[in-house]
Design an enzyme around this catalytic site. Structure first.
Site, PDB file in Angstrom:
ATOM      1  N   GLY A  19     -34.376  11.443  29.275  1.00 53.94           N
ATOM      2  CA  GLY A  19     -34.957  12.749  29.573  1.00 53.94           C
ATOM      3  C   GLY A  19     -35.259  12.855  31.052  1.00 53.94           C
ATOM      4  N   THR A  22     -38.842  17.703  36.679  1.00 54.13           N
ATOM      5  CA  THR A  22     -38.703  18.052  38.093  1.00 54.13           C
ATOM      6  C   THR A  22     -38.878  16.848  38.998  1.00 54.13           C
ATOM      7  OG1 THR A  22     -39.613  20.234  37.573  1.00 54.13           O
ATOM      8  CG2 THR A  22     -39.528  19.612  39.897  1.00 54.13           C
ATOM      9  N   PHE A  23     -39.770  15.942  38.627  1.00 55.08           N
ATOM     10  CA  PHE A  23     -40.136  14.852  39.523  1.00 55.08           C
ATOM     11  C   PHE A  23     -39.741  13.464  39.025  1.00 55.08           C
ATOM     12  CE2 PHE A  23     -43.427  18.195  39.599  1.00 55.08           C
ATOM     13  CZ  PHE A  23     -43.123  18.732  40.842  1.00 55.08           C
ATOM     14  N   ALA A  24     -39.235  13.367  37.817  1.00 53.54           N
ATOM     15  CA  ALA A  24     -38.950  12.034  37.276  1.00 53.54           C
ATOM     16  C   ALA A  24     -37.812  12.074  36.260  1.00 53.54           C
ATOM     17  CB  ALA A  24     -40.208  11.454  36.614  1.00 53.54           C
ATOM     18  N   VAL A  26     -36.306   9.525  32.932  1.00 51.30           N
ATOM     19  CA  VAL A  26     -36.639   8.405  32.053  1.00 51.30           C
ATOM     20  C   VAL A  26     -35.346   7.833  31.477  1.00 51.30           C
ATOM     21  CG1 VAL A  26     -37.917   7.639  30.028  1.00 51.30           C
ATOM     22  CG2 VAL A  26     -38.850   9.456  31.464  1.00 51.30           C
ATOM     23  N   LYS A  41     -39.549   5.069  33.566  1.00 47.88           N
ATOM     24  CA  LYS A  41     -39.702   6.374  34.210  1.00 47.88           C
ATOM     25  C   LYS A  41     -39.596   6.171  35.717  1.00 47.88           C
ATOM     26  CE  LYS A  41     -43.687   8.704  34.003  1.00 47.88           C
ATOM     27  NZ  LYS A  41     -44.710   9.646  33.474  1.00 47.88           N
ATOM     28  N   ASP A 134     -54.212  16.757  26.819  1.00 41.24           N
ATOM     29  CA  ASP A 134     -52.978  17.494  26.506  1.00 41.24           C
ATOM     30  C   ASP A 134     -52.374  16.966  25.206  1.00 41.24           C
ATOM     31  OD1 ASP A 134     -51.011  19.416  26.840  1.00 41.24           O
ATOM     32  OD2 ASP A 134     -49.764  18.150  28.117  1.00 41.24           O
TER      33      ASP A 134
END
Length: 463
Positions: A19, A22-24, A26, A41, A134
């Site tokens: 997956g 925007t920033f990472a 995996v 990640k 969350d």
């Protein structure tokens, strides 16, 4: 770039991409020494520095190192280079619990098992001073044995994050699962907000749909604020009673974790349903600051973008900032005159800031650049009756093409602020799409930006 087959740090062979955001990204990976599967990640330092998310990454590392529980995704180690941070984590291959619920409601015995494991994990997190903030089926994974694993601590909060009143003040979480006191934006107990989310999750597992839903988002949040929902006819009386006590809009009387664990419905088959306990193995000491330190070039770029890069608003933020969706009336009676105005703009952030700087010169105001991303301050040249007039301008990105701009009084006399705003408002007409909370003229056909953007953002948050 495809990294499949690459060897990372002489330790891990990277496999398929699991997956990305925007920033990472995996990846599935294999530990070369023992052949064990892991998830890695890979976080781009430069990207998170530019948008001011480095503190969030540090917090996620600190939190995951604190939590060692059979129903929480385990962090094995953290590595870094000058440009990347690598989280080496437990590989949970059963997918999201959300995927199961998307197919329909679960049998009561199955839903109870997952709920027991969720409460066990949340109780442990709270005992270590960690609030997740969350919790939702998308952040609950299942391993090959069908045991639940809580993941994604990116929005979690540590006990030291609380302000002097002992409460958290950052609005976050996914709208459909968020507690009423978080909507209130006046401070909340993170552990009690987590309990509310657990109640929503239990309802979803048993019903196959959300307890609070409405085509009108304002109506949906009104229902959350009053805890207005209906049980399907197949809910047993004892589970109805349990969920009602958990989904109590008053956090002070909401059922506690300890009371949930004493509940007779909850305790059925409890021992056999909990994840297999593992020996607590402390991680080696880690210099988080060193791991997250940026390259010199990255630090320079961050300073250059402090004004031009606005903060991104998620669906919940957008609802909270929009006057049309102001829910404060659900919780309090406030007659205080607001000292802020907001407008939507379809101009780039740089254009908005340039316009404000130009306007400041015209009105004989000086521009004070702040370190906070997307914020500038306009100040009067002379002190007035109550000190120097101060007006803060903050830009929030809703989509790359649409921004919400908030102008608010930060110091000085209110009357002086209102007088200056009378000059500012007409001068901004070439960058203003619509002023918040003001109806359009009958001959003016302007689409209301709130609803479509809210629906888009909400759908993205719930994916």
């Amino acid at each position: 770039m495809d990294l499949k087959g690459s060897i990372l740090m002489h330790r891990y062979e990277l496999g398929r991409l699991l997956g990305q955001g925007t920033f990472a990204k995996v990846y599935h990976a294999r530990d070369i020494k023992n052949g064990i599967s892991v998830a890695i990640k890979i976080i781009d330092k430069e990207k998170i520095i530019k948008v001011g998310l480095m503190e969030q990454i540090k917090r996620e590392i600190s939190v995951m190192r604190l939590i060692r529980h059979p129903n929480v995704v385990e962090l094995y180690e953290v590595m870094a280079t000058r440009t990347k941070i690598y989280f080496v984590m437990e590989y949970v291959k059963g997918g999201e619990l959300f995927n199961k619920v998307a197919k329909g409601k679960l049998r009561e015995i199955v839903a109870r098992k997952y709920f027991q494991q969720l409460i066990s994990a949340v109780d442990y997190c709270h005992s270590r001073g960690v609030c997740h903030r969350d919790l939702k089926p998308e952040n609950l994974l299942l391993n090959e044995n069908g045991n639940l694993k809580v993941s994604d601590f990116g929005l979690s909060a540590l006990a030291e994050s609380k302000q002097q009143d002992g409460l958290l003040h950052t609005t976050c979480g996914t709208p459909a699962y968020v507690a009423p006191e978080v909507i209130n934006r006046k401070g909340y107990d993170g552990s009690k907000a987590d309990i509310w989310s657990c109640g929503v999750i239990l309802f979803v597992l048993l019903a196959g749909y959300l307890p609070f839903q409405d085509a009108n988002l304002m109506a949906m949040y009104s229902k959350i604020g009053k805890a207005e929902f209906k049980f399907p006819n197949w809910f047993a009386p004892e589970v109805r009673k349990l969920i009602t006590k958990i989904l109590d809009p008053n956090p002070s009387t909401r059922l506690s974790i300890s009371k949930i664990m004493e509940n007779s419905w909850f305790r059925k088959g409890l021992e056999s349903n909990l994840g297999i306990k593992t020996e607590k193995q402390e991680l080696l000491p880690l210099d988080v600051e060193s791991i997250c330190s940026s390259t010199q070039g990255g630090e320079i770029e961050q300073k250059q973008e402090l004004l031009s890069k606005p903060v991104h608003l998620n669906a919940f933020d957008l609802i909270s900032y929009s006057s049309g969706f102001d829910l404060s009336g659900l919780f309090e009676n406030s007659k205080d005159q607001k000292k802020e105005v907001r407008f939507m703009s379809n101009k780039p952030a740089n254009t908005i800031f340039s316009k404000l700087e130009s306007l400041a010169k015209t009105l004989r105001l000086k521009v004070v650049k702040k370190k906070q991303i997307g914020v500038m301050k306009l100040e009067g040249l002379n002190a007035g009756r109550k000190g120097v007039l101060g007006i803060e301008a903050e830009i929030f990105e809703i989509t790359p093409d649409v921004h919400l701009v908030e102008l608010k009084s930060s110091s000085g006399d209110t009357l002086e602020y209102q007088k200056v705003m009378k000059d500012i408002r007409p001068a901004l007409k070439d960058i203003v799409w619509i002023w918040q909370g003001e109806p359009q003229q009958q001959d003016e056909v302007v689409p209301d930006p709130n609803l479509p953007l809210l629906h888009t953002a909400l759908s993205q948050d719930l994916q």
